[in-house]
Design a protein around this motif. Sequence first.
Motif, PDB file in Angstrom:
ATOM      1  N   ASP A 172       0.819  -1.211   0.000  1.00 13.88           N
ATOM      2  CA  ASP A 172       0.000   0.000   0.000  1.00 13.88           C
ATOM      3  C   ASP A 172       0.848   1.254   0.000  1.00 13.88           C
ATOM      4  O   ASP A 172       1.796   1.381   0.760  1.00 13.88           O
ATOM      5  N   THR A 173       0.464   2.157  -0.845  1.00 16.65           N
ATOM      6  CA  THR A 173       1.152   3.445  -0.867  1.00 16.65           C
ATOM      7  C   THR A 173       0.097   4.532  -0.962  1.00 16.65           C
ATOM      8  O   THR A 173      -1.040   4.271  -1.318  1.00 16.65           O
ATOM      9  N   ARG A 174       0.479   5.743  -0.630  1.00 14.99           N
ATOM     10  CA  ARG A 174      -0.417   6.860  -0.929  1.00 14.99           C
ATOM     11  C   ARG A 174       0.383   8.033  -1.468  1.00 14.99           C
ATOM     12  O   ARG A 174       1.521   8.269  -1.052  1.00 14.99           O
ATOM     13  N   GLN A 175      -0.221   8.741  -2.375  1.00 15.02           N
ATOM     14  CA  GLN A 175       0.444   9.862  -3.015  1.00 15.02           C
ATOM     15  C   GLN A 175       0.291  11.098  -2.152  1.00 15.02           C
ATOM     16  O   GLN A 175      -0.800  11.414  -1.696  1.00 15.02           O
ATOM     17  N   LEU A 176       1.390  11.813  -1.950  1.00 12.94           N
ATOM     18  CA  LEU A 176       1.293  13.006  -1.132  1.00 12.94           C
ATOM     19  C   LEU A 176       1.650  14.280  -1.888  1.00 12.94           C
ATOM     20  O   LEU A 176       1.332  15.352  -1.463  1.00 12.94           O
ATOM     21  N   GLY A 177       2.346  14.187  -3.005  1.00 14.69           N
ATOM     22  CA  GLY A 177       2.670  15.396  -3.756  1.00 14.69           C
ATOM     23  C   GLY A 177       3.862  16.121  -3.180  1.00 14.69           C
ATOM     24  O   GLY A 177       4.850  15.522  -2.796  1.00 14.69           O
ATOM     25  N   LEU A 178       3.771  17.451  -3.106  1.00 10.28           N
ATOM     26  CA  LEU A 178       4.899  18.255  -2.626  1.00 10.28           C
ATOM     27  C   LEU A 178       4.876  18.294  -1.112  1.00 10.28           C
ATOM     28  O   LEU A 178       3.901  18.698  -0.504  1.00 10.28           O
ATOM     29  N   VAL A 179       5.976  17.887  -0.507  1.00 16.43           N
ATOM     30  CA  VAL A 179       5.998  17.642   0.936  1.00 16.43           C
ATOM     31  C   VAL A 179       7.265  18.230   1.548  1.00 16.43           C
ATOM     32  O   VAL A 179       8.324  18.228   0.933  1.00 16.43           O
ATOM     33  N   VAL A 180       7.148  18.768   2.764  1.00 20.42           N
ATOM     34  CA  VAL A 180       8.329  19.161   3.536  1.00 20.42           C
ATOM     35  C   VAL A 180       8.534  18.109   4.614  1.00 20.42           C
ATOM     36  O   VAL A 180       7.615  17.799   5.358  1.00 20.42           O
ATOM     37  N   CYS A 181       9.734  17.531   4.689  1.00 21.81           N
ATOM     38  CA  CYS A 181      10.026  16.528   5.713  1.00 21.81           C
ATOM     39  C   CYS A 181      10.871  17.159   6.802  1.00 21.81           C
ATOM     40  O   CYS A 181      11.868  17.812   6.518  1.00 21.81           O
ATOM     41  N   ARG A 182      10.479  16.970   8.039  1.00 22.02           N
ATOM     42  CA  ARG A 182      11.206  17.545   9.161  1.00 22.02           C
ATOM     43  C   ARG A 182      12.531  16.839   9.375  1.00 22.02           C
ATOM     44  O   ARG A 182      12.568  15.616   9.522  1.00 22.02           O
ATOM     45  N   GLY A 183      13.605  17.609   9.445  1.00 21.95           N
ATOM     46  CA  GLY A 183      14.920  17.000   9.611  1.00 21.95           C
ATOM     47  C   GLY A 183      15.083  16.280  10.924  1.00 21.95           C
ATOM     48  O   GLY A 183      15.828  15.306  11.024  1.00 21.95           O
ATOM     49  N   THR A 184      14.349  16.741  11.945  1.00 18.61           N
ATOM     50  CA  THR A 184      14.513  16.122  13.265  1.00 18.61           C
ATOM     51  C   THR A 184      13.966  14.707  13.275  1.00 18.61           C
ATOM     52  O   THR A 184      14.252  13.936  14.174  1.00 18.61           O
ATOM     53  N   SER A 185      13.184  14.360  12.275  1.00 16.52           N
ATOM     54  CA  SER A 185      12.514  13.081  12.279  1.00 16.52           C
ATOM     55  C   SER A 185      13.096  12.119  11.241  1.00 16.52           C
ATOM     56  O   SER A 185      12.749  10.957  11.185  1.00 16.52           O
ATOM     57  N   VAL A 186      14.025  12.634  10.418  1.00  7.93           N
ATOM     58  CA  VAL A 186      14.642  11.808   9.381  1.00  7.93           C
ATOM     59  C   VAL A 186      15.721  10.935  10.003  1.00  7.93           C
ATOM     60  O   VAL A 186      16.578  11.423  10.735  1.00  7.93           O
ATOM     61  N   VAL A 187      15.692   9.626   9.708  1.00  9.35           N
ATOM     62  CA  VAL A 187      16.775   8.772  10.187  1.00  9.35           C
ATOM     63  C   VAL A 187      17.641   8.228   9.056  1.00  9.35           C
ATOM     64  O   VAL A 187      18.787   7.862   9.289  1.00  9.35           O
ATOM     65  N   LEU A 188      17.095   8.130   7.839  1.00  4.82           N
ATOM     66  CA  LEU A 188      17.893   7.561   6.775  1.00  4.82           C
ATOM     67  C   LEU A 188      17.484   8.167   5.444  1.00  4.82           C
ATOM     68  O   LEU A 188      16.316   8.387   5.189  1.00  4.82           O
ATOM     69  N   ILE A 189      18.480   8.442   4.615  1.00  2.56           N
ATOM     70  CA  ILE A 189      18.219   8.926   3.261  1.00  2.56           C
ATOM     71  C   ILE A 189      19.061   8.076   2.314  1.00  2.56           C
ATOM     72  O   ILE A 189      20.258   7.924   2.521  1.00  2.56           O
ATOM     73  N   CYS A 190      18.448   7.526   1.297  1.00  2.00           N
ATOM     74  CA  CYS A 190      19.244   6.790   0.326  1.00  2.00           C
ATOM     75  C   CYS A 190      18.606   6.918  -1.050  1.00  2.00           C
ATOM     76  O   CYS A 190      17.434   7.239  -1.159  1.00  2.00           O
TER      77      CYS A 190
END
Lengths: 91, 108
Positions: free
Chosen positions: B72-90
């Motif tokens: 399951d996925t859902r489309q969100l479009g243009l989004v700002v992600c909070r850096g304090t909550s990011v644990v991994l980027i790849c």
Amino acid sequence: MAATPATNPSQLLPLELVDKCIGSRIHIVMKNDKEIVGTLLGFDDFVSILRNLLLSVSLFPQGRRITKLDQILLNGNNITMLIPGGEGPEV
Amino acid sequence: MAQDRNKDGEKKKKESIFDLSKYIDKQIRVKFQGGREASGVLKGFDPLLNLVLDSTIEYLRDPDDQFKLTEDTRQLGLVVCRGTSVVLICPQDGMEAIPNPFIQQQDG
């Protein structure tokens, strides 16, 4: 200036995007299964958010609970994503 | 601390240990604290690791097993992600799911 992080000036800064969204609808996704939809009034350096006229949607496995709230100050600690102009989870 | 100051006594500028500009306009996968995962095209970032993702897809977890991803996925479009909550980027094509390597093989 080699010491400063060389960010490309033509890219979109995250806080600029949130700033553009002031006065319009925003959908906020928390770290847990809660989401909030409403009008953004403002935010601060820690992205604590002042919101108005909103719905708080708690998503549970058996369904969802929708709570209508008036003006709130949302602590930025638990915010994961901010979606400008968001509709919220299939209301 | 003495090493936090330059020779002139100014505060050391905050430098990123990782340069995200090479991921701009590329599809990346982001994992958050709390188990959420999302994927989108990186449009912008700041030193605090707040991200702007475009055409974002959020991957939803199985409600029964919090650690198993569903289709399951859902489309969100243009989004700002909070850096304090990011644990991994790849990068999106930089990872794949494999069978659990930690399961002990039972000898019959």
